[in-house]
Design a protein around this motif. Structure first.
Motif, PDB file in Angstrom:
ATOM      1  N   GLY A  46       0.816  -1.211   0.000  1.00 26.21           N
ATOM      2  CA  GLY A  46       0.000   0.000   0.000  1.00 26.21           C
ATOM      3  C   GLY A  46       0.850   1.261   0.000  1.00 26.21           C
ATOM      4  N   TYR A  47       1.944   1.212   0.756  1.00 31.53           N
ATOM      5  CA  TYR A  47       2.884   2.343   0.824  1.00 31.53           C
ATOM      6  C   TYR A  47       3.461   2.627  -0.560  1.00 31.53           C
ATOM      7  N   ASN A  48       3.871   1.583  -1.259  1.00 33.93           N
ATOM      8  CA  ASN A  48       4.431   1.768  -2.597  1.00 33.93           C
ATOM      9  C   ASN A  48       3.365   2.140  -3.613  1.00 33.93           C
ATOM     10  N   ARG A  77      -6.290  13.602  -6.148  1.00 34.96           N
ATOM     11  CA  ARG A  77      -5.266  14.623  -6.390  1.00 34.96           C
ATOM     12  C   ARG A  77      -5.455  15.815  -5.460  1.00 34.96           C
ATOM     13  N   ARG A  78      -6.701  16.159  -5.198  1.00 39.31           N
ATOM     14  CA  ARG A  78      -6.970  17.345  -4.373  1.00 39.31           C
ATOM     15  C   ARG A  78      -6.773  17.048  -2.888  1.00 39.31           C
ATOM     16  N   TRP A  79      -7.178  15.874  -2.441  1.00 45.61           N
ATOM     17  CA  TRP A  79      -7.067  15.517  -1.014  1.00 45.61           C
ATOM     18  C   TRP A  79      -6.389  14.151  -0.875  1.00 45.61           C
ATOM     19  N   PRO A  80      -5.101  14.028  -1.209  1.00 46.38           N
ATOM     20  CA  PRO A  80      -4.462  12.698  -1.242  1.00 46.38           C
ATOM     21  C   PRO A  80      -4.489  11.971   0.081  1.00 46.38           C
ATOM     22  N   PHE A  81      -4.215  12.665   1.193  1.00 39.21           N
ATOM     23  CA  PHE A  81      -4.222  11.963   2.479  1.00 39.21           C
ATOM     24  C   PHE A  81      -5.638  11.620   2.906  1.00 39.21           C
ATOM     25  N   ALA A  82      -6.554  12.571   2.768  1.00 38.66           N
ATOM     26  CA  ALA A  82      -7.935  12.319   3.169  1.00 38.66           C
ATOM     27  C   ALA A  82      -8.539  11.177   2.356  1.00 38.66           C
ATOM     28  N   PHE A  83      -8.190  11.119   1.084  1.00 38.17           N
ATOM     29  CA  PHE A  83      -8.692  10.053   0.213  1.00 38.17           C
ATOM     30  C   PHE A  83      -8.228   8.692   0.716  1.00 38.17           C
ATOM     31  N   ALA A  84      -6.930   8.582   1.007  1.00 44.83           N
ATOM     32  CA  ALA A  84      -6.403   7.315   1.523  1.00 44.83           C
ATOM     33  C   ALA A  84      -6.971   6.996   2.901  1.00 44.83           C
ATOM     34  N   ALA A  85      -7.080   8.033   3.753  1.00 38.95           N
ATOM     35  CA  ALA A  85      -7.605   7.819   5.104  1.00 38.95           C
ATOM     36  C   ALA A  85      -9.048   7.330   5.073  1.00 38.95           C
ATOM     37  N   PHE A 113     -10.349   5.304   2.844  1.00 38.28           N
ATOM     38  CA  PHE A 113     -10.296   3.864   2.605  1.00 38.28           C
ATOM     39  C   PHE A 113      -9.815   3.119   3.833  1.00 38.28           C
ATOM     40  N   LEU A 114      -8.910   3.729   4.591  1.00 39.27           N
ATOM     41  CA  LEU A 114      -8.477   3.106   5.842  1.00 39.27           C
ATOM     42  C   LEU A 114      -9.649   3.012   6.819  1.00 39.27           C
ATOM     43  N   ALA A 115     -10.459   4.075   6.878  1.00 40.48           N
ATOM     44  CA  ALA A 115     -11.616   4.064   7.772  1.00 40.48           C
ATOM     45  C   ALA A 115     -12.612   2.980   7.358  1.00 40.48           C
ATOM     46  N   VAL A 116     -12.838   2.841   6.046  1.00 38.60           N
ATOM     47  CA  VAL A 116     -13.746   1.796   5.553  1.00 38.60           C
ATOM     48  C   VAL A 116     -13.192   0.412   5.902  1.00 38.60           C
ATOM     49  N   GLY A 117     -11.875   0.244   5.718  1.00 40.33           N
ATOM     50  CA  GLY A 117     -11.250  -1.031   6.049  1.00 40.33           C
ATOM     51  C   GLY A 117     -11.377  -1.369   7.525  1.00 40.33           C
ATOM     52  N   LEU A 134     -10.704  -8.668   3.181  1.00 36.98           N
ATOM     53  CA  LEU A 134     -10.989  -7.811   4.325  1.00 36.98           C
ATOM     54  C   LEU A 134      -9.711  -7.404   5.062  1.00 36.98           C
ATOM     55  N   ALA A 135      -8.595  -8.027   4.702  1.00 42.00           N
ATOM     56  CA  ALA A 135      -7.310  -7.556   5.231  1.00 42.00           C
ATOM     57  C   ALA A 135      -6.832  -6.313   4.487  1.00 42.00           C
ATOM     58  N   PHE A 136      -7.698  -5.790   3.621  1.00 43.31           N
ATOM     59  CA  PHE A 136      -7.378  -4.595   2.837  1.00 43.31           C
ATOM     60  C   PHE A 136      -6.934  -3.430   3.714  1.00 43.31           C
ATOM     61  N   TRP A 137      -7.405  -3.367   4.955  1.00 37.95           N
ATOM     62  CA  TRP A 137      -7.099  -2.187   5.772  1.00 37.95           C
ATOM     63  C   TRP A 137      -5.605  -2.070   6.051  1.00 37.95           C
ATOM     64  N   PHE A 138      -4.862  -3.181   5.998  1.00 41.12           N
ATOM     65  CA  PHE A 138      -3.409  -3.084   6.137  1.00 41.12           C
ATOM     66  C   PHE A 138      -2.811  -2.363   4.922  1.00 41.12           C
ATOM     67  N   PHE A 139      -3.303  -2.694   3.743  1.00 42.95           N
ATOM     68  CA  PHE A 139      -2.881  -2.012   2.520  1.00 42.95           C
ATOM     69  C   PHE A 139      -3.229  -0.524   2.610  1.00 42.95           C
ATOM     70  N   ALA A 140      -4.455  -0.236   3.053  1.00 41.24           N
ATOM     71  CA  ALA A 140      -4.897   1.156   3.155  1.00 41.24           C
ATOM     72  C   ALA A 140      -4.058   1.939   4.160  1.00 41.24           C
ATOM     73  N   ALA A 141      -3.621   1.275   5.241  1.00 44.94           N
ATOM     74  CA  ALA A 141      -2.777   1.948   6.233  1.00 44.94           C
ATOM     75  C   ALA A 141      -1.432   2.341   5.614  1.00 44.94           C
ATOM     76  N   GLY A 142      -0.847   1.428   4.807  1.00 55.31           N
ATOM     77  CA  GLY A 142       0.396   1.766   4.124  1.00 55.31           C
ATOM     78  C   GLY A 142       0.211   2.882   3.131  1.00 55.31           C
ATOM     79  N   TRP A 143      -0.903   2.859   2.416  1.00 55.54           N
ATOM     80  CA  TRP A 143      -1.242   3.913   1.459  1.00 55.54           C
ATOM     81  C   TRP A 143      -1.352   5.258   2.178  1.00 55.54           C
ATOM     82  N   ALA A 144      -2.075   5.299   3.279  1.00 52.89           N
ATOM     83  CA  ALA A 144      -2.224   6.548   4.033  1.00 52.89           C
ATOM     84  C   ALA A 144      -0.882   7.025   4.574  1.00 52.89           C
ATOM     85  N   ALA A 145      -0.028   6.081   4.986  1.00 51.21           N
ATOM     86  CA  ALA A 145       1.305   6.449   5.486  1.00 51.21           C
ATOM     87  C   ALA A 145       2.121   7.135   4.396  1.00 51.21           C
ATOM     88  N   ALA A 146       1.998   6.664   3.157  1.00 48.56           N
ATOM     89  CA  ALA A 146       2.739   7.270   2.051  1.00 48.56           C
ATOM     90  C   ALA A 146       2.270   8.679   1.767  1.00 48.56           C
TER      91      ALA A 146
END
Length: 834
Positions: free
Chosen positions: A571-573, A666-674, A676-680, A701-713
């Motif tokens: 998710g981070y990558n 593009r407009r809200w990159p962190f909020a967008f990822a966050a 998906f993390l909240a949904v996960g 349903l383990a997607f939230w780990f991916f979403a956490a890495g995405w939000a971290a990036a």
């Protein structure tokens, strides 16, 4: 300028300064400035200020002006020993704080003198421009007038505060009560655009090199709803690019102001109204309010030509030059600025610069316009800088051009013998910190070539292109030195090998290396110590995670959780390599390639294993065992990590196809990822009452780990990183029912979020890179390999790692051989530069 504090306080609670962590009102800024002014004291002194685009620099600069001191701004991180020796400042302010070198002043300072600025062509030289309070105010007022700067404007600082153009942005916006977005980030950084969007940026300034970078990051597709206008100065922008950006602005709802200026005129002398930019892109426009131009005869120029030297008059013309501290006592000595530019006044009143007197040289009885030689070379596909040295035409061109070819083309253009041309090929044309060409450096390059030849051991952009071609398995001639790793198709799977190879070639890499053009990457690389190297945390974690997975499955030890860490790294990558500022179509193509790099080897290996073993089922060929079953097999679920990752990426590729989703990200990159993390996390807590239990560990349903890495990036501020960390702590608590497993996964994520890189022995960096690069093939094959060493778990684990590494190297070798056998006349890997 003691009325400066009153001016600041007059804007009260209006926002004055914004950063990634702070917001300061004009009243708050005035208080900070007043405190700093008290520390500077009332005795008028010469203050050398080391500048950064941050609040402390701004406060100290304004404090010095408010107290009536004379300010000498200098760029941070450079050697200022010559300036210190020449001007002997009374006070030095740098990153360490304020240093009073004496209680009073060692200088006689003219009552009108306010600012000393290095001349644009000699940064670091003792020669400086003396500017007065009248110069600063008149120019700031004129700029604010023709740009129509408003109180609700917010300007991002894209240029150094030690540069007259950068300072003019600050002066003109503070004059009108507008806000400044202070940032040290480059326009190639996602963090810059995140900050710009978050604070509703309305404008930013650029030199020609800035516009080169904007082209690289896909600026033409960015969603910047608050952008009102761009300004361009600091050198001539090619007319075709002026027209293109003017037309882009007209289509997207913002304006382009092309401007002309010099440090000797405080900053600006002319501007081209935006509505005329597309029609007259080669003009500098009209004089700024309060200024005027004349065209005066020039020695050696035909008398019947309407062109001549452009001379400017106005209240912003400097007091004069300073070459030493004794000159600080001198008053106004200049009333007209002879620009050295050759220009014409057109019938429509617009001025057009056609050359520069100092850039003409005489050879073989010919008057050669060096600017025109550069333009002609560019039209023939050669990016170059031209100057003269010892009766020769000197040309520095960018790789991969051949020196002899460059010399021949330059000679043909100038109409002189090729023996009179001395060419040198470099990885990157030298530029000053302001982005302007550094012609003295061009001469130095040629001197070095004459005396010792170029250092063949130094890494060049052409060498980097060879490394990139080797890692990405593309032809060498497909690699554009002005493209980045991501532009050329790099992804999270090739990233590991690329980072290790570049670390060895260039030394310590900047954090955002994957988005930088190869030329810029070479320039920003930092030499490393011989025995140590920088290892990105994501690479180290990838290596550690695959070792933990293999060792645990082989029963060498029991340390579970590596696969979930790998999912977070994926998710981070994804956030770093797939969600770049590139156009939407490019993003989707990049995702498609990434999916293929994972899915195709997985399917091939499953097909092999189906023939040789009973480990898998036909549903594994579709990477859909978790969807189609059978669900009661002990072996068919072994590839859950690959299946989950592939289908997550497929779903996100479909999402990226939607224009609305693309714009929102593009407009809200962190909020967008966050989001998906909240949904996960909502699915993790089963808010829908699906009662999935522990089956969720190894499913989509383990997607939230991916979403956490995405939000971290996408987390660019401390509070965002804290938010992701807290979400992980909450989500992991009780998730596995095993505290050790939960702590292991949390530790991996915390390192990923808070520690971007680590220093370690160079050999360990290489080893970790090799293991990390082979993680996919190791994961795919290790189930079958360790089983061959029953009763010997250490051998089974080691054998699995070795097989994964060897298979990865074999695949790389095959791809390289296939590439070498392909015809060389293939299409470019990236769009041609416009």
């Amino acid at each position: 300028m003691r009325d400066l504090l009153e001016h600041l306080r007059g804007h009260g609670d209006r926002v004055a300064v914004l950063t990634d962590t702070q917001q300061m009102s004009y009243g708050g800024l005035a208080d900070r400035v007043s405190e700093a002014a008290d520390r500077l004291g009332d005795t008028r002194r010469l203050v050398m200020l080391e500048t950064r685009n941050d609040i402390p620099t701004l406060v100290h600069y304004l404090a010095a002006l408010a107290s009536g001191h004379v300010v000498l701004p200098v760029p941070a991180g450079r050697d200022h020993s010559e300036l210190l020796a020449t001007y002997d400042p009374d006070v030095v302010i740098d990153a360490a704080g304020m240093c009073h070198r004496r209680p009073g002043s060692a200088h006689t300072l003219h009552e009108n003198l306010t600012l000393l600025l290095s001349t644009s062509g000699s940064t670091g030289s003792p020669k400086s421009v003396r500017l007065s309070r009248r110069n600063l105010l008149s120019n700031a007022t004129a700029i604010a007038d023709y740009l129509d700067i408003r109180e609700n404007d917010r300007a991002a600082t894209t240029l150094p505060m030690s540069y007259c153009y950068g300072l003019s942005v600050i002066h003109s916006h503070l004059l009108r009560g507008a806000a400044l977005i202070l940032s040290e980030d480059s326009v190639v950084d996602d963090e810059f655009w995140t900050l710009f969007r978050h604070h509703g940026g309305t404008t930013f300034a650029g030199v020609p090199y800035t516009f080169d970078l904007l082209d690289r990051v896909g600026f033409d597709t960015m969603d910047l709803p608050d952008l009102r206008y761009l300004t361009q100065a600091g050198g001539r922008l090619a007319p075709e690019r002026v027209r293109r950006y003017a037309e882009l602005g007209a289509a997207r709802g913002w304006q382009l102001f092309v401007m002309y200026g010099a440090t000797e005129a405080t900053a600006r002398m002319a501007y081209l109204p935006p509505e005329l930019a597309a029609e007259h892109p080669g003009c500098i426009g009209r004089p700024i309010p309060g200024g005027s131009f004349t065209i005066e005869p020039l020695d050696g120029w035909p008398a019947d030509d309407t062109a001549g030297e452009l001379v400017y008059r106005g209240p912003n013309v400097m007091m004069g030059y300073a070459h030493g501290s004794a000159d600080l006592a001198r008053g106004d000595e200049v009333d007209a600025l002879h620009t050295g530019d050759i220009a014409r006044r057109r019938p429509d009143g617009l001025y057009e610069v056609i050359g520069r007197s100092s850039r003409f040289v005489k050879m073989y009885g010919l008057r050669i316009d060096l600017q025109r030689v550069e333009t002609a070379l560019r039209d023939r596909g050669v990016t170059a800088l031209c100057t003269d040295l010892d009766e020769r035409l000197v040309v520095a061109a960018t790789a991969p051009r051949d020196r002899d070819e460059v010399a021949r083309l330059a000679a043909d253009t100038a109409g002189i013998p090729s023996t009179a041309v001395h060419a040198v090929v470099v990885s990157e044309l030298p530029v000053l910190p302001t982005g302007k060409p550094d012609y003295p450096a061009v001469r130095a390059l040629v001197d070095a070539l004459d005396d010792t030849a170029l250092d063949d051991t130094a890494p060049q952009a052409s060498d980097l292109a060879t490394v990139v071609a080797d890692v990405l398995h593309i032809d060498r001639n497909q690699v554009d030195p002005d493209a980045s790793f991501i532009d050329l198709g790099g992804n999270s799977l090739t990233y590991v090998a690329m980072s290790v190879r570049l670390e060895r070639a260039l030394g310590r890499l900047p954090a955002d290396w994957q988005r930088l053009p190869l030329r810029e990457l070479q320039r920003r690389a930092v030499p490393r110590r011989r025995w140590t190297a920088t290892l990105e945390t994501s690479v180290a974690l990838r290596a550690i995670a695959i070792v933990l997975i293999v060792g645990s499955h082989a029963t060498l030890f029991e340390m579970w959780g590596g696969a979930h860490v790998l999912l977070g790294i994926a998710g981070y990558n994804f956030g770093r390599f797939c969600l770049t500022p590139a156009p939407r179509g490019h993003r989707v193509r990049h995702l498609r390639t990434t999916i293929a790099w994972i899915a195709i080897p997985s399917i091939v290996w499953v097909a092999v294993a189906l023939v040789m073993t009973d480990d898998y089922h036909l549903s594994n060929l579709l990477l859909a065992n978790k969807i189609l079953g059978p669900h009661d097999s002990m072996t068919a679920g072994r590839l859950w990590f690959v299946e989950v990752l592939v289908w997550i990426l497929v779903a996100l590729a479909a999402l990226c196809l939607l224009p609305a989703a693309d714009r929102a990200e593009r407009r809200w990159p962190f909020a967008f990822a966050a989001t998906f993390l909240a949904v996960g996390l909502a699915l993790r807590y089963d808010v829908l009452g699906l009662n999935l239990g522990r089956e969720a560990w190894f499913t989509m349903l383990a997607f939230w780990f991916f979403a956490a890495g995405w939000a971290a990036a996408k987390a660019t501020t401390a509070w965002q990183r804290v938010a992701v960390t807290v979400a992980l702590v909450v989500g992991l608590y009780g998730y596995f029912g095993n505290t050790h497993r939960e702590l292991l996964v949390l530790t991996g994520f915390v390192l990923l979020i808070w520690l971007p890189a680590i220093r370690c022995p160079a050999g360990l960096t290489v080893a970790a890179g090799v293991v990390a690069e082979a993680s996919l093939y190791t994961y795919l094959t290790h189930f079958q390999v360790y089983a061959l060493f029953e009763g010997h778990p250490a051998l089974g684990a080691a054998g699995s790692i070795v097989v994964g590494v060897l298979l990865t190297q074999a695949v790389t070798l095959v791809r390289r051989r296939m590439r070498e056998r392909r015809p060389t006349l293939s299409a470019p890997a990236v769009p041609a530069r416009r």
